[in-house]
Design a protein around this motif. Sequence first.
Motif, PDB file in Angstrom:
ATOM      1  N   ARG A  20     -35.124  55.756 -31.333  1.00 11.03           N
ATOM      2  CA  ARG A  20     -36.508  56.037 -31.705  1.00 11.03           C
ATOM      3  C   ARG A  20     -36.459  57.333 -32.502  1.00 11.03           C
ATOM      4  O   ARG A  20     -36.306  58.411 -31.936  1.00 11.03           O
ATOM      5  CB  ARG A  20     -37.385  56.209 -30.476  1.00 11.03           C
ATOM      6  CG  ARG A  20     -38.834  56.401 -30.842  1.00 11.03           C
ATOM      7  CD  ARG A  20     -39.699  56.454 -29.588  1.00 11.03           C
ATOM      8  NE  ARG A  20     -41.096  56.404 -29.901  1.00 11.03           N
ATOM      9  CZ  ARG A  20     -41.774  57.392 -30.495  1.00 11.03           C
ATOM     10  NH1 ARG A  20     -41.174  58.492 -30.841  1.00 11.03           N
ATOM     11  NH2 ARG A  20     -43.063  57.257 -30.737  1.00 11.03           N
ATOM     12  N   LYS A  40     -39.382  51.065 -34.390  1.00 12.64           N
ATOM     13  CA  LYS A  40     -39.759  49.735 -33.919  1.00 12.64           C
ATOM     14  C   LYS A  40     -41.192  49.418 -34.340  1.00 12.64           C
ATOM     15  O   LYS A  40     -41.987  50.307 -34.602  1.00 12.64           O
ATOM     16  CB  LYS A  40     -39.610  49.626 -32.408  1.00 12.64           C
ATOM     17  CG  LYS A  40     -40.684  50.322 -31.615  1.00 12.64           C
ATOM     18  CD  LYS A  40     -40.495  50.051 -30.135  1.00 12.64           C
ATOM     19  CE  LYS A  40     -41.770  50.278 -29.375  1.00 12.64           C
ATOM     20  NZ  LYS A  40     -42.716  49.213 -29.446  1.00 12.64           N
ATOM     21  N   SER A  41     -41.497  48.152 -34.358  1.00 14.75           N
ATOM     22  CA  SER A  41     -42.852  47.718 -34.654  1.00 14.75           C
ATOM     23  C   SER A  41     -43.775  48.173 -33.536  1.00 14.75           C
ATOM     24  O   SER A  41     -43.475  47.961 -32.356  1.00 14.75           O
ATOM     25  CB  SER A  41     -42.908  46.196 -34.780  1.00 14.75           C
ATOM     26  OG  SER A  41     -44.256  45.769 -34.837  1.00 14.75           O
ATOM     27  N   PRO A  42     -44.912  48.767 -33.861  1.00 11.50           N
ATOM     28  CA  PRO A  42     -45.829  49.194 -32.804  1.00 11.50           C
ATOM     29  C   PRO A  42     -46.439  47.998 -32.054  1.00 11.50           C
ATOM     30  O   PRO A  42     -46.972  48.151 -30.967  1.00 11.50           O
ATOM     31  CB  PRO A  42     -46.896  49.998 -33.542  1.00 11.50           C
ATOM     32  CG  PRO A  42     -46.795  49.583 -34.959  1.00 11.50           C
ATOM     33  CD  PRO A  42     -45.380  49.129 -35.182  1.00 11.50           C
ATOM     34  N   GLU A  43     -46.322  46.820 -32.624  1.00 16.06           N
ATOM     35  CA  GLU A  43     -46.891  45.618 -32.012  1.00 16.06           C
ATOM     36  C   GLU A  43     -45.951  44.961 -31.005  1.00 16.06           C
ATOM     37  O   GLU A  43     -46.331  44.029 -30.311  1.00 16.06           O
ATOM     38  CB  GLU A  43     -47.241  44.614 -33.107  1.00 16.06           C
ATOM     39  CG  GLU A  43     -48.265  45.164 -34.082  1.00 16.06           C
ATOM     40  CD  GLU A  43     -48.351  44.360 -35.354  1.00 16.06           C
ATOM     41  OE1 GLU A  43     -47.611  43.371 -35.510  1.00 16.06           O
ATOM     42  OE2 GLU A  43     -49.162  44.732 -36.208  1.00 16.06           O
ATOM     43  N   LYS A  44     -44.703  45.426 -30.944  1.00 17.97           N
ATOM     44  CA  LYS A  44     -43.717  44.801 -30.058  1.00 17.97           C
ATOM     45  C   LYS A  44     -43.334  45.757 -28.936  1.00 17.97           C
ATOM     46  O   LYS A  44     -43.109  46.937 -29.171  1.00 17.97           O
ATOM     47  CB  LYS A  44     -42.473  44.420 -30.846  1.00 17.97           C
ATOM     48  CG  LYS A  44     -42.795  43.565 -32.057  1.00 17.97           C
ATOM     49  CD  LYS A  44     -41.937  42.372 -32.111  1.00 17.97           C
ATOM     50  CE  LYS A  44     -42.253  41.655 -33.404  1.00 17.97           C
ATOM     51  NZ  LYS A  44     -42.401  40.351 -33.419  1.00 17.97           N
ATOM     52  N   PRO A  45     -43.236  45.228 -27.712  1.00 16.02           N
ATOM     53  CA  PRO A  45     -42.805  46.090 -26.604  1.00 16.02           C
ATOM     54  C   PRO A  45     -41.288  46.299 -26.659  1.00 16.02           C
ATOM     55  O   PRO A  45     -40.580  45.583 -27.353  1.00 16.02           O
ATOM     56  CB  PRO A  45     -43.186  45.276 -25.367  1.00 16.02           C
ATOM     57  CG  PRO A  45     -43.127  43.857 -25.827  1.00 16.02           C
ATOM     58  CD  PRO A  45     -43.551  43.871 -27.276  1.00 16.02           C
ATOM     59  N   GLY A  46     -40.819  47.272 -25.928  1.00 16.50           N
ATOM     60  CA  GLY A  46     -39.378  47.498 -25.843  1.00 16.50           C
ATOM     61  C   GLY A  46     -38.875  48.464 -26.896  1.00 16.50           C
ATOM     62  O   GLY A  46     -39.628  48.967 -27.720  1.00 16.50           O
ATOM     63  N   ASN A  48     -36.419  50.064 -30.064  1.00 17.80           N
ATOM     64  CA  ASN A  48     -36.051  49.691 -31.422  1.00 17.80           C
ATOM     65  C   ASN A  48     -34.745  48.885 -31.346  1.00 17.80           C
ATOM     66  O   ASN A  48     -33.769  49.347 -30.770  1.00 17.80           O
ATOM     67  CB  ASN A  48     -35.858  50.955 -32.264  1.00 17.80           C
ATOM     68  CG  ASN A  48     -35.578  50.667 -33.720  1.00 17.80           C
ATOM     69  OD1 ASN A  48     -35.527  49.520 -34.138  1.00 17.80           O
ATOM     70  ND2 ASN A  48     -35.393  51.704 -34.499  1.00 17.80           N
ATOM     71  N   GLU A  49     -34.731  47.697 -31.917  1.00 20.99           N
ATOM     72  CA  GLU A  49     -33.546  46.839 -31.847  1.00 20.99           C
ATOM     73  C   GLU A  49     -32.681  46.913 -33.103  1.00 20.99           C
ATOM     74  O   GLU A  49     -31.628  46.296 -33.159  1.00 20.99           O
ATOM     75  CB  GLU A  49     -33.969  45.392 -31.605  1.00 20.99           C
ATOM     76  CG  GLU A  49     -34.637  45.193 -30.264  1.00 20.99           C
ATOM     77  CD  GLU A  49     -34.991  43.751 -29.999  1.00 20.99           C
ATOM     78  OE1 GLU A  49     -34.958  42.925 -30.931  1.00 20.99           O
ATOM     79  OE2 GLU A  49     -35.292  43.445 -28.846  1.00 20.99           O
ATOM     80  N   GLY A  72     -37.449  41.293 -31.390  1.00 17.61           N
ATOM     81  CA  GLY A  72     -37.744  41.037 -29.998  1.00 17.61           C
ATOM     82  C   GLY A  72     -37.123  39.781 -29.418  1.00 17.61           C
ATOM     83  O   GLY A  72     -37.367  39.441 -28.265  1.00 17.61           O
TER      84      GLY A  72
END
Length: 90
Positions: A20, A40-46, A48-49, A72
């Motif tokens: 992050r 990471k996308s603010p719309e996805k939990p978890g 940064n992939e 995700g």
Amino acid sequence: MTEVPLTTKLPETNTFTKERMESPRHITLPCGDVVIYSEKSPEKPGPNEDSAIVHPISKDKVLLAVADGAGGLPQGAAASALVVKHLRKS
């Protein structure tokens, strides 16, 4: 631009996985500067992939790569980290 002698040690490889980043990272190399940023996308939990690598090859060449964590999907972070790991060994 100042010529770097061939005997100069190359900078270390920088890898970024599951990070992050609060702000862009600046890396100075003999061949120029690199700025890297991933969030990471603010719309996805978890976490940064995404993963990335800045891998100096010679005084005037560098490998820059970004591996997308597949938004995700199961094992997305592991897949992108694996790509960066293998590029680092190359």
